[in-house]
Scaffold this motif. Structure first.
Motif, PDB file in Angstrom:
ATOM      1  N   GLY A  31       0.708  -1.358   0.004  1.00  0.00           N
ATOM      2  CA  GLY A  31      -0.053   0.033   0.187  1.00  0.00           C
ATOM      3  C   GLY A  31       0.813   1.325   0.162  1.00  0.00           C
ATOM      4  O   GLY A  31       1.836   1.300   0.529  1.00  0.00           O
ATOM      5  N   TYR A  32       0.278   2.414  -0.827  1.00  0.00           N
ATOM      6  CA  TYR A  32       0.921   3.591  -0.680  1.00  0.00           C
ATOM      7  C   TYR A  32       0.004   4.754  -0.434  1.00  0.00           C
ATOM      8  O   TYR A  32      -1.071   4.638  -0.701  1.00  0.00           O
ATOM      9  CB  TYR A  32       1.552   3.687  -2.120  1.00  0.00           C
ATOM     10  CG  TYR A  32       2.774   2.871  -2.572  1.00  0.00           C
ATOM     11  CD1 TYR A  32       3.996   3.484  -2.263  1.00  0.00           C
ATOM     12  CD2 TYR A  32       2.946   1.698  -2.965  1.00  0.00           C
ATOM     13  CE1 TYR A  32       5.070   2.850  -2.493  1.00  0.00           C
ATOM     14  CE2 TYR A  32       3.735   0.947  -3.270  1.00  0.00           C
ATOM     15  CZ  TYR A  32       5.012   1.476  -3.044  1.00  0.00           C
ATOM     16  OH  TYR A  32       6.306   1.021  -3.354  1.00  0.00           O
ATOM     17  N   ASP A  33       0.551   5.724   0.279  1.00  0.00           N
ATOM     18  CA  ASP A  33      -0.438   7.158   0.623  1.00  0.00           C
ATOM     19  C   ASP A  33       0.599   8.173   0.218  1.00  0.00           C
ATOM     20  O   ASP A  33       1.651   8.401   0.352  1.00  0.00           O
ATOM     21  CB  ASP A  33      -0.454   7.072   2.109  1.00  0.00           C
ATOM     22  CG  ASP A  33      -1.171   5.781   2.773  1.00  0.00           C
ATOM     23  OD1 ASP A  33      -2.163   5.320   2.207  1.00  0.00           O
ATOM     24  OD2 ASP A  33      -0.745   5.308   3.685  1.00  0.00           O
ATOM     25  N   LYS A  37      -3.722  12.430   0.597  1.00  0.00           N
ATOM     26  CA  LYS A  37      -4.662  11.444   1.477  1.00  0.00           C
ATOM     27  C   LYS A  37      -5.309  10.567   0.378  1.00  0.00           C
ATOM     28  O   LYS A  37      -6.279   9.825   0.761  1.00  0.00           O
ATOM     29  CB  LYS A  37      -5.966  12.034   2.137  1.00  0.00           C
ATOM     30  CG  LYS A  37      -5.372  13.283   2.859  1.00  0.00           C
ATOM     31  CD  LYS A  37      -4.796  12.816   4.035  1.00  0.00           C
ATOM     32  CE  LYS A  37      -4.414  13.901   5.073  1.00  0.00           C
ATOM     33  NZ  LYS A  37      -3.263  13.681   6.015  1.00  0.00           N
ATOM     34  N   HIS A  38      -4.617  10.188  -0.816  1.00  0.00           N
ATOM     35  CA  HIS A  38      -5.152   9.177  -1.637  1.00  0.00           C
ATOM     36  C   HIS A  38      -4.003   7.757  -1.158  1.00  0.00           C
ATOM     37  O   HIS A  38      -3.059   7.916  -0.911  1.00  0.00           O
ATOM     38  CB  HIS A  38      -4.421   9.515  -3.139  1.00  0.00           C
ATOM     39  CG  HIS A  38      -5.311  10.759  -3.841  1.00  0.00           C
ATOM     40  ND1 HIS A  38      -4.439  11.596  -4.533  1.00  0.00           N
ATOM     41  CD2 HIS A  38      -6.631  11.226  -3.617  1.00  0.00           C
ATOM     42  CE1 HIS A  38      -5.441  12.655  -4.872  1.00  0.00           C
ATOM     43  NE2 HIS A  38      -6.541  12.231  -4.274  1.00  0.00           N
ATOM     44  N   HIS A  39      -4.923   6.800  -1.275  1.00  0.00           N
ATOM     45  CA  HIS A  39      -4.533   5.365  -0.926  1.00  0.00           C
ATOM     46  C   HIS A  39      -4.638   4.459  -1.956  1.00  0.00           C
ATOM     47  O   HIS A  39      -5.695   4.193  -2.701  1.00  0.00           O
ATOM     48  CB  HIS A  39      -5.115   4.879   0.494  1.00  0.00           C
ATOM     49  CG  HIS A  39      -4.458   3.454   0.745  1.00  0.00           C
ATOM     50  ND1 HIS A  39      -3.260   3.411   1.124  1.00  0.00           N
ATOM     51  CD2 HIS A  39      -4.974   2.331   0.606  1.00  0.00           C
ATOM     52  CE1 HIS A  39      -2.834   2.038   1.758  1.00  0.00           C
ATOM     53  NE2 HIS A  39      -4.178   1.424   0.991  1.00  0.00           N
ATOM     54  N   THR A  41      -2.710   0.537  -3.836  1.00  0.00           N
ATOM     55  CA  THR A  41      -2.258  -0.631  -3.717  1.00  0.00           C
ATOM     56  C   THR A  41      -1.522  -0.992  -4.884  1.00  0.00           C
ATOM     57  O   THR A  41      -2.203  -1.124  -5.816  1.00  0.00           O
ATOM     58  CB  THR A  41      -3.059  -1.947  -2.968  1.00  0.00           C
ATOM     59  OG1 THR A  41      -3.867  -2.335  -3.833  1.00  0.00           O
ATOM     60  CG2 THR A  41      -3.335  -1.783  -1.470  1.00  0.00           C
ATOM     61  N   CYS A  56       1.621   8.748  -7.489  1.00  0.00           N
ATOM     62  CA  CYS A  56       0.207   8.499  -7.169  1.00  0.00           C
ATOM     63  C   CYS A  56      -0.518   8.589  -8.479  1.00  0.00           C
ATOM     64  O   CYS A  56      -0.406   9.263  -9.334  1.00  0.00           O
ATOM     65  CB  CYS A  56      -0.160   9.599  -6.394  1.00  0.00           C
ATOM     66  SG  CYS A  56      -1.995   9.644  -5.982  1.00  0.00           S
ATOM     67  N   SER A  63       4.271   9.405  -3.409  1.00  0.00           N
ATOM     68  CA  SER A  63       3.405   8.427  -2.379  1.00  0.00           C
ATOM     69  C   SER A  63       4.723   7.491  -1.803  1.00  0.00           C
ATOM     70  O   SER A  63       5.440   7.299  -2.186  1.00  0.00           O
ATOM     71  CB  SER A  63       2.347   7.714  -2.976  1.00  0.00           C
ATOM     72  OG  SER A  63       1.561   8.346  -3.850  1.00  0.00           O
ATOM     73  N   SER A  66       2.683   2.384   2.965  1.00  0.00           N
ATOM     74  CA  SER A  66       2.107   2.666   4.087  1.00  0.00           C
ATOM     75  C   SER A  66       2.453   1.840   5.375  1.00  0.00           C
ATOM     76  O   SER A  66       2.144   2.544   6.582  1.00  0.00           O
ATOM     77  CB  SER A  66       0.593   2.047   3.681  1.00  0.00           C
ATOM     78  OG  SER A  66       0.031   2.733   2.483  1.00  0.00           O
TER      79      SER A  66
END
Length: 126
Positions: A31-33, A37-39, A41, A56, A63, A66
Motif C-alpha cells: 500500500g502507498y499513501d 490522502k489518496h491510498h 495498492t 500517485c 507517495s 503505508s
C-alpha cells in the motif's frame, strides 16, 4: 480455403489452453499513501525490491509506503567549483608565486596591453 479456417476465432494472440497445472509466482500487495490522502495498492513479486516512493495514479504526487518504510537518502557530493579544481592541482604558495610573476610581466609590458585593457571591450556588430 473456407474448410481450413477456424470458425469463432478472432485475430490476435489468444491462448486456447486452460490454467490447470499453472503455478503463479508468489506475490505481495504493498500500500502507498500520497500527501493528498489518496491510498492505493500495487502488486509486486515476493522476490522484488519494493520501492519506498511511487507516483500517485490520481494526482501524480510522490507517495510513501503505508508500512512506514522511508526512502534512503543518498549522500550528495558538494559541487566542485573552478577554485576547488585549481586547489587540487596547486598550493596557495604556488598560486601566489604565479600571480607575482604575472603581475611583474604585466607591469613590464611583456604580456601585451590588448589582453588586459582597463577599458571595457567594444562590441562588434555583424
Amino acid at each position: 480455403m473456407a474448410d481450413r479456417s477456424l470458425r469463432g476465432t478472432g485475430l490476435g494472440a489468444k491462448s486456447f489452453e486452460d490454467e490447470a497445472g499453472v503455478e503463479f509466482a508468489a506475490r505481495q500487495e504493498v500500500g502507498y499513501d500520497c500527501s493528498r490522502k489518496h491510498h492505493f495498492t500495487l502488486v509486486f513479486s515476493a522476490e522484488a525490491d519494493i520501492p519506498a516512493l511511487w507516483e500517485c495514479p490520481r494526482c501524480g504526487a510522490e507517495s510513501l509506503r503505508s508500512d512506514g518504510e522511508r526512502p534512503v537518502l543518498k549522500e550528495e557530493k558538494p559541487v566542485r567549483t573552478h577554485w576547488d579544481m585549481l586547489r587540487e592541482r596547486r598550493s596557495i604558495a604556488e598560486l601566489e608565486d604565479l600571480l607575482a610573476e604575472r603581475l611583474t610581466l604585466l607591469r613590464a609590458g611583456e604580456l601585451g596591453s590588448t589582453a588586459f585593457s582597463r577599458t571595457a571591450p567594444s562590441k562588434r556588430t555583424a
